[in-house]
Write an enzyme that holds these catalytic residues in place. Structure first.
Site, PDB file in Angstrom:
ATOM      1  N   ASP A   6      21.111   9.751  19.496  1.00 10.59           N
ATOM      2  CA  ASP A   6      21.436   9.760  18.070  1.00 10.59           C
ATOM      3  C   ASP A   6      22.698  10.581  17.781  1.00 10.59           C
ATOM      4  OD1 ASP A   6      19.005   8.517  18.035  1.00 10.59           O
ATOM      5  OD2 ASP A   6      17.907  10.302  17.392  1.00 10.59           O
ATOM      6  N   GLU A  23       4.116  -3.738  10.063  1.00 11.43           N
ATOM      7  CA  GLU A  23       5.484  -3.255  10.274  1.00 11.43           C
ATOM      8  C   GLU A  23       5.649  -2.456  11.557  1.00 11.43           C
ATOM      9  OE1 GLU A  23       3.311  -2.252   8.110  1.00 11.43           O
ATOM     10  OE2 GLU A  23       3.367  -0.111   7.714  1.00 11.43           O
ATOM     11  N   GLY A  72      -0.424   4.627   2.290  1.00 14.20           N
ATOM     12  CA  GLY A  72      -0.214   5.956   1.717  1.00 14.20           C
ATOM     13  C   GLY A  72      -1.379   6.863   2.026  1.00 14.20           C
ATOM     14  N   HIS A  83      -1.230  -2.370   9.823  1.00 16.11           N
ATOM     15  CA  HIS A  83       0.204  -2.219   9.532  1.00 16.11           C
ATOM     16  C   HIS A  83       1.024  -3.254  10.307  1.00 16.11           C
ATOM     17  CE1 HIS A  83       0.074   1.587   7.246  1.00 16.11           C
ATOM     18  NE2 HIS A  83      -1.060   1.739   7.906  1.00 16.11           N
ATOM     19  N   CYS A 107      -2.735  -1.698   3.944  1.00 18.82           N
ATOM     20  CA  CYS A 107      -3.534  -0.474   4.100  1.00 18.82           C
ATOM     21  C   CYS A 107      -3.918   0.112   2.730  1.00 18.82           C
ATOM     22  CB  CYS A 107      -2.797   0.525   4.985  1.00 18.82           C
ATOM     23  SG  CYS A 107      -3.858   1.842   5.556  1.00 18.82           S
ATOM     24  N   TYR A 108      -3.329   1.220   2.313  1.00 15.89           N
ATOM     25  CA  TYR A 108      -3.642   1.746   0.986  1.00 15.89           C
ATOM     26  C   TYR A 108      -3.312   0.700  -0.086  1.00 15.89           C
ATOM     27  CZ  TYR A 108      -3.532   4.761  -3.155  1.00 15.89           C
ATOM     28  OH  TYR A 108      -3.754   5.302  -4.385  1.00 15.89           O
ATOM     29  N   LYS A 114      15.511   4.425  15.978  1.00 10.69           N
ATOM     30  CA  LYS A 114      16.037   4.637  17.326  1.00 10.69           C
ATOM     31  C   LYS A 114      16.492   3.341  17.991  1.00 10.69           C
ATOM     32  CE  LYS A 114      15.399   8.127  19.354  1.00 10.69           C
ATOM     33  NZ  LYS A 114      16.233   9.320  19.302  1.00 10.69           N
TER      34      LYS A 114
END
Ligand code: XMP
Length: 510
Positions: free
Chosen positions: A227, A172, A51, A170, A78-79, A366
């Protein structure tokens, strides 16, 4: 299921998506509701997201400390790591050095000489993606340091008995090596989840479209990108001829783009298509506009007014858009996240318009949309086509958009794409393009001084839009691009290559 506490990171939803990829359910909750939600949902694990806030600032977002006493395995990212550090009795302070983008983490063994369970089967040195300023400088009691970078002593720590882990990087984002394996270790090995979920994405999307559109007529705004094409294609399969697709030629497309789009949609996908010439509308609306956020707002508004005008002729009140999750989050999609840029199809849309918006891909990334396109048997060249932003070349042209600047940019951009295709690199990269920087610079041609334009070239690779790295294009390809631009696009005297990752830069220049 896993509960993700959202402290406003750009990638909170991506954590959920990675967990979905592991076949496990997750639910995103707000920090202020975390304790109540966790009691109600009884998850097998808790993830505290990253965050933008600081744990010791006035704006600090924290959670009820009682959640750490529930005995539920917890991973702070992280945060989220800083929240653990601060709330469990350690100390967080501003770092001496910021780390944005790539960094190397060296992992330590535990006192038993083994890797911690979170890092089981993970190499000792990892290239990871960071985005932080503060760091934990003193560990809470019971925690041991599990890894560090050149700038951060405690880039990972844990109290393995309590199953509480913190990592500064991170996992992810796809640029972090072994990120998915680390999440797998947490979700499956530490939390003991069972991968159960199947992927029934297409059926779920179609059910959603059926429910949202019912018996009504709808229009779909096509940009030529994957998209909106997938959104239109699936809508057509659900409502058939009650769908009309609009393609607006804004004048800010690449050379040859409009013909390609018409050919693909009319001849290959056989969708009902109306082509609208909007060149004048856009150039007029963008006159004198310099600020990038204003540009996006003007473009969003111009698009919607054109759609309103055209939809009225058909009697349609529903607008299907191909908005995907990164558009939503960058335009500030969650309570605590920061606005990065207003994607023209999300925050750029004026509040008042005559449509009900239907966005079947709003929760997808995507690469997931590309998979749906492959499953739906899209022509392969559409699936591998580079991403092109909705506002088109307007966000690749710094300053006021004029016909003359657009013309220079289009010719330079065509050379970039031609040379990358010629080198056989097109399909391996996310996107490549030229930027009209608006900087005037001195050159010398035929012994004469020439004060001309500066073109920047950008080529990047990414998987899910949230992070990207610049492509190490071979020198001879860069040389050819530069040589051709300065000789074939007379107005340009200098070419530079953009070597910035995301973060800290975004992919587009505006
Ligand atoms: P950034 O520049 O935010 O771009 O790192 C991430 C991806 O999104 C595309 N992009 C847009 N697409 N409307 C769109 O439809 C927009 O306003 C917009 N802005 C950026 C960009 O090309 C990249 O692939």
């Amino acid at each position: 299921m896993i509960v993700i506490v959202d402290f406003g990171s750009q990638t909170t939803h991506l954590i959920g998506r990675r967990i979905r990829d592991l076949g496990v359910k997750s639910e995103i909750v707000l920090p202020q509701d975390a304790f109540k939600s966790i009691k109600k949902l009884a998850p097998r694990g808790i993830i505290l997201s990253g965050g933008p806030a600081s744990v010791f600032g006035k704006e600090a977002l924290l959670v009820d400390k009682a959640i750490f006493e529930l005995g539920i395995p917890t991973l702070g990212i992280c945060y989220g790591l800083e929240v653990l550090g601060q709330m469990l009795g350690g100390k967080v302070a501003p770092g001496k050095k910021k780390e944005y983008g790539p960094a190397y983490v060296r992992l330590n063994r535990t006192s038993a000489g083994k890797p911690a369970l979170l890092f089981k089967d993970i190499p000792d040195k990892l290239r990871v993606w960071m985005s932080h300023f503060d760091q934990v400088v003193k560990l809470p009691k019971g925690m041991i340091g599990l890894g560090s970078t050149n700038a951060v002593k405690y880039a990972a720590f844990a109290d393995e008995k309590k199953k509480i882990y913190g990592i500064m990087f991170h996992p992810e984002v796809h640029h972090t090596e072994f990120g998915q394996e680390i999440l797998n270790n947490f979700v499956i090995k530490i939390c003991g989840e069972n991968p159960l979920l199947g992927t029934k994405k297409i059926e779920e999307i179609k059910d959603y479209l059926k429910k949202e559109i019912g018996e009504d007529k709808a229009v779909c705004a096509l940009s030529g990108g994957i998209d909106s094409s997938v959104a239109a294609f699936l809508t057509y399969q659900v409502i058939g001829k009650k769908l009309t697709c609009f393609y607006v030629d804004t004048g800010m497309m690449r050379i040859g783009e409009t013909d390609e789009v018409i050919n693909t949609f009319k001849n290959k996908l056989k969708l009902p298509l109306v082509v609208i010439d909007g060149k004048k509308d856009f150039l007029t609306a963008l006159k004198g506009v310099i600020d990038p956020e204003e540009k996006r707002a003007v473009i969003g508004e111009t698009f919607i007014r054109i759609f309103e005008r055209e939809a009225k002729k058909i009697g349609a009140k529903i607008l299907v858009q191909g908005t995907i999750y990164p558009d939503v989050i960058e335009s500030q999609g969650t309570k605590h996240s920061h606005k990065i840029k207003t994607h023209h199809n999300v925050g750029g849309i004026p509040e008042k318009h005559g449509f009900k918006l239907v966005e079947p891909l709003r929760m997808f990334y995507k690469d997931e949309v590309r998979k749906i396109a492959v499953e739906s048997k899209f022509p392969p060249e559409m699936v591998t086509r580079h991403v092109f932003p909705g506002p088109g070349l307007a966000v690749r042209l710094i300053g006021e958009v004029t016909e003359k600047k657009l013309d220079i940019l289009k010719r330079a951009d065509a050379i970039v794409i031609e040379e990358i295709k010629r080198a056989g690199l097109y399909d391996q990269i996310w996107m490549a393009f030229a930027v009209f920087t608006g900087v005037k610079t001195t050159g010398v041609t035929g012994d004469e001084r020439k004060y001309g334009e500066l073109i920047a070239v950008r080529a990047i690779e990414s998987k899910d839009t949230m992070t990207s790295d610049w492509v190490r294009l071979p020198y001879d390809v860069l040389a050819k691009i530069s040589e051709r631009i300065v000789t074939e696009v007379f107005e340009v005297v200098r070419v530079v290559y953009d070597i910035t990752t995301k973060p800290p830069a975004t992919m587009e220049w505006e």
